[in-house]
Write a protein that holds these residues in place. Structure first.
Motif, PDB file in Angstrom:
ATOM      1  N   PRO A  31      11.953  -4.816   3.405  1.00 13.67           N
ATOM      2  CA  PRO A  31      12.101  -3.666   4.298  1.00 13.67           C
ATOM      3  C   PRO A  31      10.799  -3.400   5.055  1.00 13.67           C
ATOM      4  O   PRO A  31       9.721  -3.771   4.594  1.00 13.67           O
ATOM      5  CB  PRO A  31      12.436  -2.513   3.351  1.00 13.67           C
ATOM      6  CG  PRO A  31      11.953  -2.946   2.026  1.00 13.67           C
ATOM      7  CD  PRO A  31      11.999  -4.440   1.998  1.00 13.67           C
ATOM      8  N   PRO A  32      10.878  -2.769   6.206  1.00 11.51           N
ATOM      9  CA  PRO A  32       9.670  -2.516   7.001  1.00 11.51           C
ATOM     10  C   PRO A  32       8.676  -1.579   6.322  1.00 11.51           C
ATOM     11  O   PRO A  32       7.506  -1.567   6.676  1.00 11.51           O
ATOM     12  CB  PRO A  32      10.194  -1.896   8.300  1.00 11.51           C
ATOM     13  CG  PRO A  32      11.643  -1.737   8.154  1.00 11.51           C
ATOM     14  CD  PRO A  32      12.082  -2.342   6.875  1.00 11.51           C
ATOM     15  N   THR A  33       9.107  -0.817   5.342  1.00 14.08           N
ATOM     16  CA  THR A  33       8.216   0.143   4.675  1.00 14.08           C
ATOM     17  C   THR A  33       7.463  -0.462   3.498  1.00 14.08           C
ATOM     18  O   THR A  33       6.750   0.257   2.798  1.00 14.08           O
ATOM     19  CB  THR A  33       9.032   1.341   4.170  1.00 14.08           C
ATOM     20  OG1 THR A  33      10.022   0.872   3.247  1.00 14.08           O
ATOM     21  CG2 THR A  33       9.683   2.079   5.312  1.00 14.08           C
ATOM     22  N   VAL A  34       7.603  -1.757   3.269  1.00 14.05           N
ATOM     23  CA  VAL A  34       7.000  -2.359   2.083  1.00 14.05           C
ATOM     24  C   VAL A  34       5.470  -2.272   2.123  1.00 14.05           C
ATOM     25  O   VAL A  34       4.835  -2.053   1.100  1.00 14.05           O
ATOM     26  CB  VAL A  34       7.491  -3.812   1.887  1.00 14.05           C
ATOM     27  CG1 VAL A  34       6.895  -4.764   2.888  1.00 14.05           C
ATOM     28  CG2 VAL A  34       7.203  -4.287   0.482  1.00 14.05           C
ATOM     29  N   ARG A  35       4.865  -2.399   3.272  1.00 16.38           N
ATOM     30  CA  ARG A  35       3.405  -2.283   3.373  1.00 16.38           C
ATOM     31  C   ARG A  35       2.958  -0.839   3.166  1.00 16.38           C
ATOM     32  O   ARG A  35       1.892  -0.589   2.627  1.00 16.38           O
ATOM     33  CB  ARG A  35       2.915  -2.801   4.709  1.00 16.38           C
ATOM     34  CG  ARG A  35       3.035  -4.295   4.837  1.00 16.38           C
ATOM     35  CD  ARG A  35       2.519  -4.771   6.184  1.00 16.38           C
ATOM     36  NE  ARG A  35       2.980  -6.106   6.443  1.00 16.38           N
ATOM     37  CZ  ARG A  35       2.217  -7.185   6.362  1.00 16.38           C
ATOM     38  NH1 ARG A  35       0.956  -7.056   6.024  1.00 16.38           N
ATOM     39  NH2 ARG A  35       2.698  -8.372   6.617  1.00 16.38           N
ATOM     40  N   ALA A  36       3.772   0.116   3.569  1.00 17.81           N
ATOM     41  CA  ALA A  36       3.443   1.531   3.374  1.00 17.81           C
ATOM     42  C   ALA A  36       3.453   1.897   1.897  1.00 17.81           C
ATOM     43  O   ALA A  36       2.771   2.833   1.479  1.00 17.81           O
ATOM     44  CB  ALA A  36       4.416   2.406   4.144  1.00 17.81           C
ATOM     45  N   ASP A  37       4.227   1.174   1.095  1.00 13.71           N
ATOM     46  CA  ASP A  37       4.277   1.412  -0.350  1.00 13.71           C
ATOM     47  C   ASP A  37       3.052   0.846  -1.066  1.00 13.71           C
ATOM     48  O   ASP A  37       2.921   1.014  -2.267  1.00 13.71           O
ATOM     49  CB  ASP A  37       5.535   0.789  -0.956  1.00 13.71           C
ATOM     50  CG  ASP A  37       6.807   1.471  -0.486  1.00 13.71           C
ATOM     51  OD1 ASP A  37       6.715   2.637  -0.058  1.00 13.71           O
ATOM     52  OD2 ASP A  37       7.877   0.842  -0.562  1.00 13.71           O
ATOM     53  N   GLY A  38       2.171   0.144  -0.347  1.00 12.95           N
ATOM     54  CA  GLY A  38       0.956  -0.393  -0.948  1.00 12.95           C
ATOM     55  C   GLY A  38       1.058  -1.847  -1.354  1.00 12.95           C
ATOM     56  O   GLY A  38       0.185  -2.344  -2.055  1.00 12.95           O
ATOM     57  N   THR A  39       2.064  -2.538  -0.907  1.00  8.71           N
ATOM     58  CA  THR A  39       2.232  -3.941  -1.252  1.00  8.71           C
ATOM     59  C   THR A  39       1.478  -4.809  -0.251  1.00  8.71           C
ATOM     60  O   THR A  39       1.658  -4.674   0.954  1.00  8.71           O
ATOM     61  CB  THR A  39       3.720  -4.334  -1.237  1.00  8.71           C
ATOM     62  OG1 THR A  39       4.420  -3.476  -2.135  1.00  8.71           O
ATOM     63  CG2 THR A  39       3.917  -5.763  -1.670  1.00  8.71           C
ATOM     64  N   ALA A  40       0.638  -5.703  -0.763  1.00  6.75           N
ATOM     65  CA  ALA A  40      -0.086  -6.633   0.099  1.00  6.75           C
ATOM     66  C   ALA A  40       0.783  -7.871   0.308  1.00  6.75           C
ATOM     67  O   ALA A  40       1.251  -8.474  -0.652  1.00  6.75           O
ATOM     68  CB  ALA A  40      -1.402  -7.025  -0.548  1.00  6.75           C
TER      69      ALA A  40
END
Length: 97
Positions: A31-40
């Motif tokens: 999902p596009p929010t995966v980086r916002a969750d802190g995933t590198a």
């Protein structure tokens, strides 16, 4: 796919190889929010002449690492393996609340 328990995703593949299809599809399913969750997320593109197999490395918040060979496992298998551990972490988090 539950991505909030993932800390790092590393994908390595040859973009011209048809055997790397599951690695490319896995990236598209995030999902596009995966980086916002802190995933590198790191992607390594191999040269066209490379014979190295496509691989996926997923690290979770509990320290577990999954290193999957994308040439042997299809996209459904990749998602099932990653989601199985994510669901277990989700259940454990719900029980602790």
């Amino acid at each position: 796919m539950i991505t909030k328990y993932m800390t790092e995703i590393a994908v390595k593949f040859n973009p011209f190889s048809p055997r790397a299809r599951s690695a490319r599809l896995f990236l598209s399913y995030l999902p596009p929010t995966v980086r916002a969750d802190g995933t590198a997320i790191s992607t390594t593109l191999l040269p066209r002449t490379s014979t190295e197999p496509a691989s996926l490395l997923v690290k979770f918040k509990d320290g577990k690492e999954m290193n999957l060979n994308c040439e042997e496992i299809g996209i459904k298998g990749l998602i099932e393996e990653v989601d199985r551990h994510s669901r277990a972490l989700h259940k454990q988090a719900n029980l602790n609340e």
